[in-house]
Design an enzyme around this catalytic site. Structure first.
Site, short mmCIF file in Angstrom:
data_model
loop_
_atom_site.label_atom_id
_atom_site.label_comp_id
_atom_site.label_asym_id
_atom_site.label_seq_id
_atom_site.Cartn_x
_atom_site.Cartn_y
_atom_site.Cartn_z
CB SER A 802 -2.11 -2.55 -3.71
OG SER A 802 -3.07 -3.15 -4.05
CB CYS A 803 0.35 2.35 -5.18
SG CYS A 803 -0.51 2.86 -6.41
CE LYS A 804 -2.39 8.99 -2.66
NZ LYS A 804 -1.99 10.29 -2.08
#
Length: 885
Positions: A802-804
């Site tokens: 995940s990231c933003k």
């Protein structure tokens, strides 16, 4: 004899003697592939190769698989158009782009039918390229059929050019199920959809070729899980409102508090019903693009949730595949991060509870937590006891001694657990408090000297009665029959003993060996029944047991509801707002977890070791996060930490589907906020192959762990001038969880059940290395993520990244992990590592993911940002720029 439809036809191309528009230079060649619609007789642009720079004899290793809307048949016509790319940054030209003279110049074209190709020797055609003036002087194009799984002998030198940035070969590109390895899997339909497939060919250290196929899919659980959760939230809150009503008449003070709390619940219910109605209007979508992350109607939906599988085919080796789930960080984007995320907000809220502003509550936070626990346990045990009692009667009806013994054992265990839960002093004191809160109540103590003492939870005995001195305070009422409650729950135990004694008597009469002698005081009960039908003799006793359990449950429920009323009244409005935020974040996290679990289950259905691990211990679900600990992203990370931790309240259960229809194979969510179960239905034939423990409905646990390392320019600021303690604490805490999981696993499951890897580093050694990295003060220590990911795969776990938005940094991480796996497990040539990395980032599934999200084939980075990125997380030139993400 040619087949009418060719479901797995892939083509690849090369050119000879190309002539560039400028005679003094070699062309930067690429081929556009178009299919001629047999019905409408017009061209449909379908695929485009990579650019091979400065080469008049290019070998294109980007291929084509026919789209589902135009399946290949012998009559299918294909047009190939060769261009000279003037700008080398146009390497990410997609099949949707129209070529313009400013970017490319036309070299020549050729057309052929699939039938001609299949009839040709070695299924290979050499076609002359016709220039724009119709003269055959532009060179030739060679078309050949590529059969997946076959290792073609290709001259490596012919592929390599004198340009250092020459891209690695992409072999096949398709959005069609013919390129899908789950094509014949009946489980694919209800959960995964819209596959995108990319296939590459890379060189190994021994100069052989491996085929690598990426496959990215959307998951229908992106919407179905949050919609089910919303329904359960609404149902739970409506039940709480009903419980408050059933408290009966209360004095004005308590009645006003109840009305205020019910109004708050009504607001949440209305909001959730509105959101659910909006989601019900959406049809056909199975993922939420990153540009919609702050949209209120979609706030419960995970951002950009996709599965990705890399399958590797090597000469003389069994195929291997590696799965990963990519999703935007679970966070409340619509509500924003001005005051931080859940972790900070909850800590602040708990601190406020201990302040003077929280003096209106009579029960400590520990007591309210216990009240939640009692209600949760009762909600699980009461229906279970009823069900087990019915099973006991059924066994009696069938005159089955073994069935009777088994049913009685289960009934006894659960009933004793039920009684033990209700023996808590909190239930007894809360019943007294509720009695005292009724209108017109006056105790003797109020006519005498007020009771002095400390409030519960502030240094006094937690079991002492609450104090007076506040409006409608709850006095200690000596005239109230405090022993009534003891008698009520004791009746449950007595009824159970009667049932046990009767079962023993029936089995003794039937000639069975009696294991326990009935208590003397129950002799009258036993002798009062005449021998005959077992069910007839047991039924009155079992019915009385169920009635006593129901009576006790109703009293305890009212008492605990009153305790929670006090907490709710004193937590308005902050407590309700935090619960809504937590609901949103948990919904996103749960959808991702369900997607990963289902994908992992499908992949491991034939693996007996995996299934054994699944029911004996459970699975680790490892979330990798690339968020920075600066600005808004620190709030996202605070949300994500709580959301991932809350997944500990989730269990999975495998069920047998009613039919093999797609609708009956959709996972179902049941439960309430303190515990959810996701039921995963499988077709009958598949279900029957599972271990008995799983078929019997044993809850399957997951152990969520989160590791975070920020990699962007904001993390540089945080490390130099800010605070990274949140990241350090998260990594340390989750390392301990992972270590504890491995210890439990190694005690219960033989190591032979775990998957085999070429890299034979011991898992214990990997854990030690991870522990050292977690405590080491090192900037952007991405080794934490690499080692954690490796451990997860070695433990048969579920991998998440995940990231933003799961679009840019996530793409860099996923492609790096895939290439590292090719290097470590499949002997990818060292010279090909960077080429493979660039190729996946330029032409692979991740750039398609970017296109799906923002309608642009560029990662949202700029040059200054990338200077702060670790080296291997930087995309190739020409694939990034300023875009609206």
């Amino acid at each position: 004899m040619l087949h009418c439809h060719l479901t797995s036809l892939q083509l690849h191309y090369s050119c000879n003697d190309l002539v560039a528009s400028g005679r003094d230079r070699k062309p930067n060649a690429l081929v556009q592939v178009a299919v001629i619609d047999p019905h409408k007789q017009h061209l449909v642009s379908h695929a485009c190769t990579e650019i091979v720079e400065a080469n008049k004899d290019p070998l294109f290793l980007t291929g084509m698989a026919f789209p589902s809307e135009y399946p290949a048949s012998p009559e299918t016509l294909v047009k190939l158009t060769v261009y000279d790319a003037k700008d080398k940054n146009q390497e990410s030209v997609s099949k949707q782009l129209l070529f313009c003279s400013a970017c490319v110049s036309f070299l020549g074209s050729a057309t052929f039918s699939v039938g001609d190709l299949l009839r040709a020797k070695d299924e290979r055609l050499t076609l002359s390229l016709r220039s724009s003036d119709g003269v055959c002087a532009a060179g030739t194009v060679v078309v050949s059929r590529l059969k997946m799984g076959e290792m073609e002998e290709v001259d490596v030198d012919h592929i390599t050019t004198d340009i250092p940035s020459q891209k690695c070969p992409l072999v096949c590109e398709s959005a069609h199920h013919s390129c899908v390895d789950r094509e014949n899997n009946p489980l694919t339909g209800p959960v995964f959809r819209n596959p995108v497939c990319k296939v590459y060919r890379f060189q190994t250290v021994d100069s052989k070729w491996m085929l690598v196929r990426e496959q990215m899919e959307e998951c229908t659980l992106s919407f179905s899980i949050p919609k089910q959760l919303l329904s359960l939230y609404i149902q739970e809150d409506m039940s709480r409102v009903q419980d408050l009503r059933e408290l009966g008449d209360l004095s004005p003070h308590w009645d006003n508090l109840r009305k205020e709390v019910m109004t708050r619940y009504a607001g949440i219910i209305s909001s959730y019903q509105e959101t659910l109605a909006e989601l019900d209007k959406i049809t056909g979508r199975s993922f939420k693009p990153s540009c919609c992350k702050a949209q209120k109607s979609l706030e419960f939906i995970p951002i950009n949730l996709h599965t990705q599988r890399m399958r590797v085919t090597c000469p003389k080796k069994t195929d291997a595949f590696y799965d990963i789930v990519t999703v935007g960080a679970p966070a409340a984007h619509f509500q924003g991060f001005k005051c931080g995320g859940l972790q900070r907000l909850l800590s602040r809220y708990e601190a406020e509870k201990k302040s003077t502003a929280y003096q209106c509550i009579y029960y400590s936070p520990e007591h309210t937590a216990k009240a939640h626990e009692v209600l949760s346990t009762m909600s699980l045990l009461q229906p279970l006891i009823t069900s087990l009692a019915d099973q006991l009667l059924q066994a009696a009806h069938e005159h089955s001694s073994p069935g009777l013994r088994d049913a009685l054992k289960n009934l006894s265990d659960k009933t004793e657990q039920f009684v033990h839960t209700l023996k808590d002093e909190l239930v007894k004191s809360a019943l007294l408090a509720l009695h005292a809160a009724q209108p017109g109540f006056v105790s003797k103590n109020q006519k005498q000297t007020p009771v002095q003492g400390k409030r519960q939870g502030q240094g006094g005995d937690q079991n002492q009665s609450p104090v007076q001195g506040l409006p409608d305070s709850i006095p200690h009422h000596k005239e109230y029959d405090e022993e009534e409650w003891d008698r009520v729950w004791a009746n449950v135990a007595k009824c159970l003993n009667c049932v046990i004694a009767m079962v023993d008597k029936l089995q003794e009469e039937d000639g069975s060996k009696q294991e326990s002698v009935p208590e003397q005081q129950l002799a009258d009960v036993i002798t009062s029944h005449n021998p005959g039908d077992w069910r007839e003799q047991l039924c009155p006793l079992v019915t009385r047991l169920k009635e006593c359990v129901m009576e006790v449950a109703e009293k305890a429920k009212r008492a605990m509801t009153f305790v929670l009323l006090q907490e709710a009244a004193c937590s308005i409005p902050q407590g309700f707002l935090l619960q809504q935020r937590r609901d949103v974040v948990f919904s996103q996290a749960l959808a991702a977890l369900a997607c990963g679990f289902v994908m992992r289950l499908y992949a491991g259905m034939q693996d007996k070791g995996f299934l054994r691990q699944l029911h004996l211990v459970g699975l680790v679900a490892q979330f990798e996060s690339l968020l920075s600990t600066y600005s808004e992203e620190i709030g996202m990370l605070e949300d994500m930490e709580v959301g991932i931790s809350d997944l500990q309240r989730v269990a999975f259960k495998i069920t047998e589907a009613k039919t093999d229809e797609l609708g009956d194979l959709q996972p179902l969510v049941c439960g309430r906020r303190d515990h959810f179960t996701i039921e995963v239905p499988l077709p009958q034939l598949v279900f029957q192959t599972l271990p008995e423990e799983i078929k019997e409905g044993k809850p399957l646990r997951v152990f969520p762990v989160l590791f975070n390392v920020g990699i962007n320019e904001q993390q540089t600021i945080a490390e130099r001038f800010g605070d990274i303690s949140l990241q350090e604490r998260i990594n340390q805490k989750n390392f301990e969880t992972l270590e504890a999981y491995y210890k439990s696993l190694s005690e219960k499951v033989p190591l032979e059940c775990l998957p085999c890897f070429q890299t034979q580093t011991d898992i214990k050694e990997l854990l030690e290395t991870l522990g050292q990295n977690v405590v080491t003060k090192k900037r952007k220590n991405v080794e934490i993520l690499w080692i954690a990911g490796t451990i997860c795969r070695r433990l048969n776990g579920i991998r998440f990244t995940s990231c933003k938005s799961a679009k840019d940094r996530t793409s860099m991480s996923v492609t790096l992990e895939q290439c590292a796996l090719l290097r470590d497990e499949h002997q990818l040539s060292k010279d090909f590592f960077v080429r493979a990395l660039d190729c996946m980032r330029r032409e692979g599934c991740r750039i398609e993911n970017v296109q799906k999200n923002i309608k642009c084939r560029k990662y949202a980075f700029n040059m200054l940002q990338l200077m702060a990125f670790p080296k291997f997380y930087r995309p190739p030139e020409g694939t990034y720029g300023k875009v609206d993400s």
